[in-house]
Enzyme design. Sequence first.
Site, PDB file in Angstrom:
ATOM      1  N   TYR A  35     -12.058  12.061  -4.129  1.00  0.00           N
ATOM      2  CA  TYR A  35     -11.210  11.779  -5.298  1.00  0.00           C
ATOM      3  C   TYR A  35     -10.660  13.082  -5.878  1.00  0.00           C
ATOM      4  O   TYR A  35      -9.451  13.233  -6.065  1.00  0.00           O
ATOM      5  CB  TYR A  35     -12.022  11.028  -6.346  1.00  0.00           C
ATOM      6  CG  TYR A  35     -11.236  10.609  -7.562  1.00  0.00           C
ATOM      7  CD1 TYR A  35     -10.197   9.682  -7.456  1.00  0.00           C
ATOM      8  CD2 TYR A  35     -11.536  11.120  -8.833  1.00  0.00           C
ATOM      9  CE1 TYR A  35      -9.478   9.278  -8.573  1.00  0.00           C
ATOM     10  CE2 TYR A  35     -10.830  10.720  -9.956  1.00  0.00           C
ATOM     11  CZ  TYR A  35      -9.798   9.797  -9.826  1.00  0.00           C
ATOM     12  OH  TYR A  35      -9.088   9.408 -10.937  1.00  0.00           O
ATOM     13  N   LYS A  86      -6.034   9.097   1.187  1.00  0.00           N
ATOM     14  CA  LYS A  86      -4.686   8.747   1.643  1.00  0.00           C
ATOM     15  C   LYS A  86      -3.754   8.448   0.473  1.00  0.00           C
ATOM     16  O   LYS A  86      -2.605   8.890   0.454  1.00  0.00           O
ATOM     17  CB  LYS A  86      -4.738   7.535   2.593  1.00  0.00           C
ATOM     18  CG  LYS A  86      -5.229   7.914   3.994  1.00  0.00           C
ATOM     19  CD  LYS A  86      -5.395   6.713   4.892  1.00  0.00           C
ATOM     20  CE  LYS A  86      -4.070   6.181   5.370  1.00  0.00           C
ATOM     21  NZ  LYS A  86      -4.259   5.061   6.333  1.00  0.00           N
ATOM     22  N   ASP A 139       0.866  -1.177   0.000  1.00  0.00           N
ATOM     23  CA  ASP A 139       0.000   0.000   0.000  1.00  0.00           C
ATOM     24  C   ASP A 139       0.902   1.227   0.000  1.00  0.00           C
ATOM     25  O   ASP A 139       1.596   1.479   0.992  1.00  0.00           O
ATOM     26  CB  ASP A 139      -0.888  -0.039   1.261  1.00  0.00           C
ATOM     27  CG  ASP A 139      -1.781   1.189   1.372  1.00  0.00           C
ATOM     28  OD1 ASP A 139      -1.665   2.105   0.529  1.00  0.00           O
ATOM     29  OD2 ASP A 139      -2.598   1.227   2.317  1.00  0.00           O
TER      30      ASP A 139
END
Length: 313
Positions: free
Chosen positions: A146, A92, A57
């Site tokens: 977004y 994030k 990630d």
Amino acid sequence: MKTVVITGGAGFIGSHLCDYFLEKGYRVICVDNLITGKEVNISHLKKHPHFTYLNHDVSTPLHFDERIDYVLHFASLASPKAYQLYPIQTLKVGALGTHNTLGLAKKHQATYLLASTSEVYGDPLVHPQPETYWGNVNPIGVRGCYDESKRFAEALVMAYHRTHHLDTKIARIFNTYGPRMAIDDGRVVPAFLMQVIRGKPLTVYGDGSQTRSFCYIKDLTEGLHKLLLSSEHEPVNLGNPAEMTIKQFAEKILAITQSPSKIVFEELPLDDPKIRQPDITKAIKLLGWKPSVPVEEGLMETYDWFRAHAPSR
Ligand code: UDP
């Protein structure tokens, strides 16, 4: 041999970039945590001698000992359905993920490319949208996670460029389609094609008068490569200016696939942009790039792929 790190490399655009850069003779390190990316998109590359996959990630830091020449940051939840389901991860990866990947590029003095988006223009008041338009975004709306993550990402990239003199690029990518789009991600191309395949009506949201402009993945990957090798640091729109209403798009899909399905109208999602068309004057002048695949051809290839890969029920 140059080494390129592609974050989001198991996603739709990312996996096509992995193919593209391997074909061009690069070594490719694909990084993906598979939140929406799929291992099957890169399974054909697993045995390639110049391909490495890392499950990670990028909202947490990443380090490589070997030399890295290019960092392409494509990791993100990208479909409205996905980013509204995972708004915090979306913010994030746009903020922390961009910071971490910029840090990686800085350490290696690598060239950096950010996958930004036409969503930075929000529900635009200028049409078509040139790069000089600052946009009309609702920061607290359902798409804000977004749009603002990408706007922040652009600001961070420019800060690294100005402060650390990093060689950075920003691609503002407009609606792109092709094989390997996730069949259930809610976007209009997989939604309509799966409805055709399953003999269901095509669900047009609102009255279908909102417009989009669809670019085939093969055109986009070429544009991205040209941008990466260019000396431009400010954003460049990449997309196909062939604009149509969503109702026209549904009719086109029915015609191309010779489907007897009907069109049904459903409620328009919140903050759905009413118009969208890239002004690609800058890409034409600067990169000598413009899309060449007609939407009929790209849609047929995509339809064939969906028929071969998607369950019909
Ligand atoms: N859309 C639609 N029917 C669907 C899915 C999407 O009419 O089943 C519309 C959606 O409301 C939007 C356009 O198609 O106006 C493109 O939606 P998509 O989710 O593909 O991406 P967007 O361009 O909105 O980010």
